[in-house]
Write an enzyme that holds these catalytic residues in place. Sequence first.
Site, PDB file in Angstrom:
ATOM      1  N   HIS A 151       2.983   4.594   8.212  1.00 27.83           N
ATOM      2  CA  HIS A 151       2.218   4.149   7.165  1.00 27.83           C
ATOM      3  C   HIS A 151       1.743   2.584   7.513  1.00 27.83           C
ATOM      4  CE1 HIS A 151       6.087   3.695   5.319  1.00 27.83           C
ATOM      5  NE2 HIS A 151       5.747   2.442   4.624  1.00 27.83           N
ATOM      6  N   GLU A 187       0.690   2.125   1.601  1.00 26.21           N
ATOM      7  CA  GLU A 187       1.592   1.772   0.577  1.00 26.21           C
ATOM      8  C   GLU A 187       1.038   0.424   0.177  1.00 26.21           C
ATOM      9  OE1 GLU A 187       5.542   0.650   2.399  1.00 26.21           O
ATOM     10  OE2 GLU A 187       6.214   0.662   0.518  1.00 26.21           O
TER      11      GLU A 187
HETATM   12 CO    CO Z   1       6.794   0.906   3.973  1.00 26.53          CO
END
Ligand code: CO
Length: 134
Positions: free
Chosen positions: A79, A130
């Site tokens: 991510h 995120e």
């Molecule tokens: Co992270």
Amino acid sequence: MIGRLNHVAIVVPDLAAGTAIYRDTLGASVSAPQALPEHGVTVVFVELPNTKIELLEVLGENSPVAPFLERNPSGGIHHVCYEVEEIIAARDRLKADGARVLGDGEPKTGAHGKPVLFLHPKDFCGTLVELEQI
Ligand code: CO
């Protein structure tokens, strides 16, 4: 809305080997490992001048990164994390736009002790995103 790139997270099959690659081969500064049982990972942070790399290793039985490692046995980018100033306002705006927030939609405390949320990869160019409130 999003600000700086806070970190890129890479899942690794072996944290000691990943640390050695970043510290010894690439010559970066790497933190001591930090076990985060509530997130199912052990993490080290690679400190770069403009951002961080987070190396994640599976911890425990129900690690959320275990299926990723099964699909990517040599590891891979998991991510990206972008900074936001107001995570609730950011979430509400994204939800109003139809984006899917993972989990129960409430921010959790991330690896840096700050509130974080994850956004569905299918809504963001195939990349798990995120958001971290700074
Ligand atoms: Co992270």
